[in-house]
Design an enzyme around this catalytic site. Structure first.
Site, PDB file in Angstrom:
ATOM      1  N   ASP A 183      15.202  -1.451  -9.763  1.00 38.28           N
ATOM      2  CA  ASP A 183      14.171  -2.262  -9.115  1.00 38.28           C
ATOM      3  C   ASP A 183      14.844  -3.128  -8.055  1.00 38.28           C
ATOM      4  O   ASP A 183      16.019  -3.471  -8.178  1.00 38.28           O
ATOM      5  CB  ASP A 183      13.482  -3.156 -10.166  1.00 38.28           C
ATOM      6  CG  ASP A 183      12.075  -3.552  -9.777  1.00 38.28           C
ATOM      7  OD1 ASP A 183      11.128  -3.155 -10.471  1.00 38.28           O
ATOM      8  OD2 ASP A 183      11.920  -4.273  -8.762  1.00 38.28           O
TER       9      ASP A 183
ATOM     10  N   ARG B 182     -21.453  11.847 -29.559  1.00 41.44           N
ATOM     11  CA  ARG B 182     -21.332  12.199 -28.144  1.00 41.44           C
ATOM     12  C   ARG B 182     -20.932  10.975 -27.314  1.00 41.44           C
ATOM     13  O   ARG B 182     -20.353  11.108 -26.246  1.00 41.44           O
ATOM     14  CB  ARG B 182     -22.663  12.752 -27.612  1.00 41.44           C
ATOM     15  CG  ARG B 182     -23.053  14.061 -28.263  1.00 41.44           C
ATOM     16  CD  ARG B 182     -24.483  14.402 -27.949  1.00 41.44           C
ATOM     17  NE  ARG B 182     -25.388  13.340 -28.393  1.00 41.44           N
ATOM     18  CZ  ARG B 182     -26.684  13.312 -28.152  1.00 41.44           C
ATOM     19  NH1 ARG B 182     -27.249  14.276 -27.467  1.00 41.44           N
ATOM     20  NH2 ARG B 182     -27.435  12.328 -28.600  1.00 41.44           N
TER      21      ARG B 182
ATOM     22  N   LEU C  69     -13.539   4.794 -18.029  1.00 42.60           N
ATOM     23  CA  LEU C  69     -13.337   3.721 -19.014  1.00 42.60           C
ATOM     24  C   LEU C  69     -13.990   2.423 -18.532  1.00 42.60           C
ATOM     25  O   LEU C  69     -14.723   1.766 -19.276  1.00 42.60           O
ATOM     26  CB  LEU C  69     -11.835   3.507 -19.255  1.00 42.60           C
ATOM     27  CG  LEU C  69     -11.133   4.629 -20.012  1.00 42.60           C
ATOM     28  CD1 LEU C  69      -9.615   4.494 -19.923  1.00 42.60           C
ATOM     29  CD2 LEU C  69     -11.575   4.638 -21.480  1.00 42.60           C
TER      30      LEU C  69
ATOM     31  N   CYS D 107      -5.359  -2.339 -13.097  1.00 43.56           N
ATOM     32  CA  CYS D 107      -5.712  -0.947 -12.809  1.00 43.56           C
ATOM     33  C   CYS D 107      -7.185  -0.697 -12.490  1.00 43.56           C
ATOM     34  O   CYS D 107      -7.497  -0.065 -11.474  1.00 43.56           O
ATOM     35  CB  CYS D 107      -5.316  -0.056 -13.984  1.00 43.56           C
ATOM     36  SG  CYS D 107      -3.538   0.049 -14.180  1.00 43.56           S
TER      37      CYS D 107
ATOM     38  N   GLY E 260     -10.524  -6.958 -16.715  1.00 43.25           N
ATOM     39  CA  GLY E 260      -9.489  -7.356 -15.764  1.00 43.25           C
ATOM     40  C   GLY E 260      -8.361  -6.347 -15.817  1.00 43.25           C
ATOM     41  O   GLY E 260      -8.561  -5.203 -16.232  1.00 43.25           O
TER      42      GLY E 260
ATOM     43  N   VAL F 114       4.828  -0.367 -16.308  1.00 46.77           N
ATOM     44  CA  VAL F 114       4.844   1.056 -16.645  1.00 46.77           C
ATOM     45  C   VAL F 114       6.286   1.562 -16.753  1.00 46.77           C
ATOM     46  O   VAL F 114       6.675   2.140 -17.770  1.00 46.77           O
ATOM     47  CB  VAL F 114       4.051   1.876 -15.604  1.00 46.77           C
ATOM     48  CG1 VAL F 114       4.293   3.358 -15.785  1.00 46.77           C
ATOM     49  CG2 VAL F 114       2.576   1.571 -15.754  1.00 46.77           C
TER      50      VAL F 114
HETATM   51  P1  NAD Z   1       4.527  -3.582 -11.541  1.00 47.17           P
HETATM   52  O1  NAD Z   1       4.176  -4.407 -10.351  1.00 47.17           O
HETATM   53  O2  NAD Z   1       4.618  -4.232 -12.888  1.00 47.17           O
HETATM   54  O3  NAD Z   1       5.952  -2.888 -11.289  1.00 47.17           O
HETATM   55  C1  NAD Z   1       6.317  -2.239 -10.112  1.00 47.17           C
HETATM   56  C2  NAD Z   1       7.778  -2.564  -9.797  1.00 47.17           C
HETATM   57  O4  NAD Z   1       8.194  -1.740  -8.705  1.00 47.17           O
HETATM   58  C3  NAD Z   1       8.034  -4.008  -9.379  1.00 47.17           C
HETATM   59  O5  NAD Z   1       8.956  -4.606 -10.269  1.00 47.17           O
HETATM   60  C4  NAD Z   1       8.590  -3.879  -7.951  1.00 47.17           C
HETATM   61  O6  NAD Z   1       9.597  -4.837  -7.661  1.00 47.17           O
HETATM   62  C5  NAD Z   1       9.154  -2.475  -7.960  1.00 47.17           C
HETATM   63  N1  NAD Z   1       9.315  -1.881  -6.622  1.00 47.17           N
HETATM   64  C6  NAD Z   1       8.399  -1.818  -5.622  1.00 47.17           C
HETATM   65  N2  NAD Z   1       8.903  -1.143  -4.569  1.00 47.17           N
HETATM   66  C7  NAD Z   1      10.175  -0.793  -4.897  1.00 47.17           C
HETATM   67  C8  NAD Z   1      11.197  -0.070  -4.239  1.00 47.17           C
HETATM   68  N3  NAD Z   1      11.008   0.435  -3.014  1.00 47.17           N
HETATM   69  N4  NAD Z   1      12.364   0.109  -4.885  1.00 47.17           N
HETATM   70  C9  NAD Z   1      12.557  -0.395  -6.124  1.00 47.17           C
HETATM   71  N5  NAD Z   1      11.628  -1.058  -6.816  1.00 47.17           N
HETATM   72  C10 NAD Z   1      10.443  -1.261  -6.202  1.00 47.17           C
HETATM   73  O7  NAD Z   1       3.507  -2.379 -11.579  1.00 47.17           O
HETATM   74  P2  NAD Z   1       3.021  -1.532 -12.867  1.00 47.17           P
HETATM   75  O8  NAD Z   1       1.943  -2.263 -13.580  1.00 47.17           O
HETATM   76  O9  NAD Z   1       4.214  -1.070 -13.619  1.00 47.17           O
HETATM   77  O10 NAD Z   1       2.327  -0.300 -12.165  1.00 47.17           O
HETATM   78  C11 NAD Z   1       3.081   0.696 -11.504  1.00 47.17           C
HETATM   79  C12 NAD Z   1       2.186   1.876 -11.180  1.00 47.17           C
HETATM   80  O11 NAD Z   1       1.690   2.438 -12.403  1.00 47.17           O
HETATM   81  C13 NAD Z   1       0.942   1.526 -10.360  1.00 47.17           C
HETATM   82  O12 NAD Z   1       0.665   2.596  -9.502  1.00 47.17           O
HETATM   83  C14 NAD Z   1      -0.149   1.410 -11.411  1.00 47.17           C
HETATM   84  O13 NAD Z   1      -1.427   1.708 -10.886  1.00 47.17           O
HETATM   85  C15 NAD Z   1       0.261   2.473 -12.406  1.00 47.17           C
HETATM   86  N6  NAD Z   1      -0.204   2.235 -13.784  1.00 47.17           N
HETATM   87  C16 NAD Z   1      -0.174   0.987 -14.326  1.00 47.17           C
HETATM   88  C17 NAD Z   1      -0.578   0.808 -15.644  1.00 47.17           C
HETATM   89  C18 NAD Z   1      -0.552  -0.547 -16.283  1.00 47.17           C
HETATM   90  O14 NAD Z   1      -1.068  -0.675 -17.384  1.00 47.17           O
HETATM   91  N7  NAD Z   1       0.018  -1.562 -15.671  1.00 47.17           N
HETATM   92  C19 NAD Z   1      -0.979   1.899 -16.400  1.00 47.17           C
HETATM   93  C20 NAD Z   1      -0.985   3.162 -15.823  1.00 47.17           C
HETATM   94  C21 NAD Z   1      -0.587   3.313 -14.505  1.00 47.17           C
HETATM   95  C1  UDX Z   2      -6.257   0.698 -18.503  1.00 42.07           C
HETATM   96  C2  UDX Z   2      -6.498   2.066 -19.173  1.00 42.07           C
HETATM   97  O1  UDX Z   2      -7.078   1.873 -20.466  1.00 42.07           O
HETATM   98  C3  UDX Z   2      -5.188   2.810 -19.301  1.00 42.07           C
HETATM   99  O2  UDX Z   2      -5.408   4.110 -19.832  1.00 42.07           O
HETATM  100  C4  UDX Z   2      -4.561   2.927 -17.922  1.00 42.07           C
HETATM  101  O3  UDX Z   2      -3.327   3.594 -18.008  1.00 42.07           O
HETATM  102  C5  UDX Z   2      -4.372   1.564 -17.298  1.00 42.07           C
HETATM  103  O4  UDX Z   2      -5.628   0.871 -17.261  1.00 42.07           O
HETATM  104  P1  UDX Z   2      -5.329  -1.644 -19.335  1.00 42.07           P
HETATM  105  O5  UDX Z   2      -5.938  -2.171 -18.085  1.00 42.07           O
HETATM  106  O6  UDX Z   2      -3.917  -1.967 -19.640  1.00 42.07           O
HETATM  107  O7  UDX Z   2      -5.434  -0.056 -19.387  1.00 42.07           O
HETATM  108  O8  UDX Z   2      -6.199  -2.164 -20.594  1.00 42.07           O
HETATM  109  P2  UDX Z   2      -7.605  -1.721 -21.208  1.00 42.07           P
HETATM  110  O9  UDX Z   2      -7.473  -1.734 -22.674  1.00 42.07           O
HETATM  111  O10 UDX Z   2      -8.144  -0.509 -20.595  1.00 42.07           O
HETATM  112  O11 UDX Z   2      -8.553  -2.956 -20.822  1.00 42.07           O
HETATM  113  C6  UDX Z   2      -8.935  -3.216 -19.483  1.00 42.07           C
HETATM  114  C7  UDX Z   2      -9.896  -4.376 -19.443  1.00 42.07           C
HETATM  115  O12 UDX Z   2     -11.160  -4.011 -20.000  1.00 42.07           O
HETATM  116  C8  UDX Z   2      -9.427  -5.601 -20.237  1.00 42.07           C
HETATM  117  O13 UDX Z   2      -9.733  -6.776 -19.530  1.00 42.07           O
HETATM  118  C9  UDX Z   2     -10.228  -5.498 -21.511  1.00 42.07           C
HETATM  119  O14 UDX Z   2     -10.400  -6.745 -22.126  1.00 42.07           O
HETATM  120  C10 UDX Z   2     -11.534  -4.943 -20.984  1.00 42.07           C
HETATM  121  N1  UDX Z   2     -12.330  -4.247 -22.007  1.00 42.07           N
HETATM  122  C11 UDX Z   2     -11.859  -3.112 -22.593  1.00 42.07           C
HETATM  123  C12 UDX Z   2     -13.574  -4.743 -22.372  1.00 42.07           C
HETATM  124  O15 UDX Z   2     -14.027  -5.776 -21.845  1.00 42.07           O
HETATM  125  N2  UDX Z   2     -14.303  -4.079 -23.317  1.00 42.07           N
HETATM  126  C13 UDX Z   2     -13.859  -2.947 -23.915  1.00 42.07           C
HETATM  127  O16 UDX Z   2     -14.587  -2.396 -24.755  1.00 42.07           O
HETATM  128  C14 UDX Z   2     -12.588  -2.446 -23.543  1.00 42.07           C
END
Ligand code: NAD
Ligand code: UDX
Length: 461
Positions: free
Chosen positions: A35, A261, A228, A277, A274, A14
């Site tokens: 980081d 709808r 979702l 999140c 998977g 993110v």
């Molecule tokens: P990530 O594990 O990829 O990245 C988090 C980073 O934070 C790591 O590199 C870690 O080393 C660093 N970190 C942890 N503690 C720290 C500290 N005290 N100081 C400095 N760095 C530190 O995680 P992500 O997938 O980017 O997710 C981050 C947040 O965003 C989570 O809460 C997640 O739920 C949310 N989020 C993720 C997604 C997604 O698609 N991955 C989407 C929306 C929201």
């Molecule tokens: C999700 C949310 O979509 C996003 O808005 C939020 O910020 C983070 O979590 P992400 O997990 O990155 O995003 O991918 P997403 O496209 O939502 O897919 C999640 C999982 O559901 C994947 O394993 C995907 O293959 C599966 N999926 C999605 C299905 O099996 N069927 C679908 O129709 C859609």
């Protein structure tokens, strides 16, 4: 307040892409992403943009444009906090693996560490933005830590959850359906919301930037992910019924999706969802509901996870049953290991669970994923509790032709586009016969594969 310096703590899936897009769109703002993980920061700074720690289509170009101009990656967390007017907290919030709430609650230790570090370092007023996904009312805890610095520094805490999906992160960030900013209802809180909204207004239409109180914003993120994921579990539940009745889940999905709808998105039956999140956030929602004594609410949402676990297990069982009830010492080729296409992220990927089940039946697995290599695969299996002996049964290959050489069956775990375009006759010729394909993504042309000679099984038909 006009923001000119931003810091983001956490350079992950993110923090990295989000800050890269902010820097690209706001050349007048200096954006520093920090980081603790030195390897990760080194990769963000690597001159070869193919080596970025996060693979996202289009991200290399965004980083190339902004890095060194107004986008910086660093391990000096204190300096970045000190200089910034606005600090995003974008650290990981995984499911707790210990203590109370183990296996359900979000682990907030990284969030708390950030809050304490900000409290220790800050000498001037700051806006602190929750970018991580957090349980509702977390801002209260952050505020209480920040308000006890005793040095007169004022903090405003905003919630600005991120809705990007991996694999489409850059497009999602450039054209968000909405940007949500939750803040305190006081004049100071509203000023902080305005300051952050102004950053987004460099490229997002004002009508798409919505405001709320902090608690609504925090809860909206958990709710969006729960809705979702619920759609995926709903269609997956129907896929099992389709397999028993002769209905076809893709036809059912198309028919219901045309109802405006319902809508057509997120109705693709699969081997199970998977990603880092969905499961984590629903478990968190269940935990919060339980902690308020809302048993029915908790049970309702928990069913989404139960259904998903069932779908992953069911897929693995179907492979074993179809291969004459034994996969011992047979080679199963996995196409895909990432949790979805166009990402190198494997967290909670269905592939890990299906592999774990099959190696427990003493199958050998040959994996090909365009963006995931052997060390990550072995790490994932170890994390999920697969023994060292069983892990030895899993080997990653350079391409799909090698991975499927001599295999009894192919299982499609990720919907990478390239899988469609392979020379399937060549793959068939080099496999054991009968040659099976288990399409966990309903990706391939079943008719064509059947004509070649494969026994083809899709989800929900
Ligand atoms: P990530 O594990 O990829 O990245 C988090 C980073 O934070 C790591 O590199 C870690 O080393 C660093 N970190 C942890 N503690 C720290 C500290 N005290 N100081 C400095 N760095 C530190 O995680 P992500 O997938 O980017 O997710 C981050 C947040 O965003 C989570 O809460 C997640 O739920 C949310 N989020 C993720 C997604 C997604 O698609 N991955 C989407 C929306 C929201
Ligand atoms: C999700 C949310 O979509 C996003 O808005 C939020 O910020 C983070 O979590 P992400 O997990 O990155 O995003 O991918 P997403 O496209 O939502 O897919 C999640 C999982 O559901 C994947 O394993 C995907 O293959 C599966 N999926 C999605 C299905 O099996 N069927 C679908 O129709 C859609």
């Amino acid at each position: 307040m006009k923001i000119t310096k931003i810091c983001c703590i956490g350079a992950g899936y993110v923090g990295g892409p989000t800050m890269a897009v902010i820097a690209q769109k706001c050349p007048d703002i200096q954006v520093t992403v920090v980081d603790l993980n030195t390897d990760r920061i080194a990769l963000w700074n690597h001159e070869d943009l193919n080596n970025l720690p996060v693979y996202e289509p289009g991200l290399d170009a965004v980083v190339a444009e902004a890095r060194g101009r107004n986008l910086f990656f660093s391990t000096d967390v204190d300096k970045a906090i000190d200089e910034a007017q606005l600090i995003f907290i974008s650290v990981n919030t995984p499911t707790k693996t210990y203590g109370s709430g183990k296996g359900m609650a979000a682990d907030l230790k990284y969030i708390e560490l950030c809050a304490r570090q900000i409290a220790r370092v800050a000498k001037t007023d700051k806006i602190v933005v929750e970018k991580s996904t957090l349980p509702v009312r977390t801002a209260e805890a952050i505020k209480s830590i920040l308000d006890h610095t005793g040095n007169g520094v004022q903090f405003q805490i905003l919630s600005n959850p991120e809705f990007l999906a991996e694999g489409t992160a850059v497009q999602d960030l450039l054209n968000p359906d909405r940007v949500l900013i939750g803040g305190d209802q006081s004049p100071e809180g509203q000023k902080a919301i305005d300051a952050l909204a102004e950053v987004y207004m460099n490229w997002v239409a004002p009508a798409n930037i919505i405001r709320s109180n902090v608690w609504s914003s925090e809860l909206s993120k958990l709710t969006a992910n729960a809705f979702l994921a619920q759609r995926v579990s709903s269609i997956n539940a129907i896929s099992e019924l389709c397999e028993k009745t002769g209905a076809n889940v893709s036809e059912v999905a198309r028919a219901i999706g045309m109802d405006s709808r319902i809508g057509s998105k997120f109705l693709k039956a699969s081997v199970g969802f998977g990603g880092s999140c969905f499961q984590k956030d629903i478990l968190n929602l269940v935990y919060i509901s339980k902690s308020f004594g809302l048993v029915e609410v908790a049970d309702y949402w928990e069913q989404v996870i139960i259904m998903n676990d069932h779908q992953k297990r069911r897929f693995a069982n179907r492979i074993v049953q179809t291969l004459y009830n034994t996969v011992a010492d047979k080679k199963i080729c996995f196409l895909g290991w990432a949790f979805k296409k166009d990402t190198n992220d494997t967290r909670e990927s269905a592939a890990i669970y299906v592999a774990g089940h099959l190696v427990a039946e003493q199958a050998n697995i040959g994996v090909f994923d365009p963006k995931v290599e052997q060390p990550q695969i072995i790490f994932d299996l170890e994390e999920s509790g697969v023994s060292q002996n069983s892990r030895k049964r899993v080997t990653s290959y350079e391409d799909a032709y090698q991975a499927s050489e001599g295999a009894h069956a192919i299982a499609v775990l990720t919907e990478w586009d390239e899988f469609r375009h392979y020379d399937w006759q060549r793959i068939y010729n080099n496999m054991q016969k009968p040659a099976f394909v288990f399409d966990g993504r309903n990706l391939l042309d079943g008719k064509k594969l059947t004509e070649i000679g494969f026994v083809y099984q899709a989800i929900g038909s």
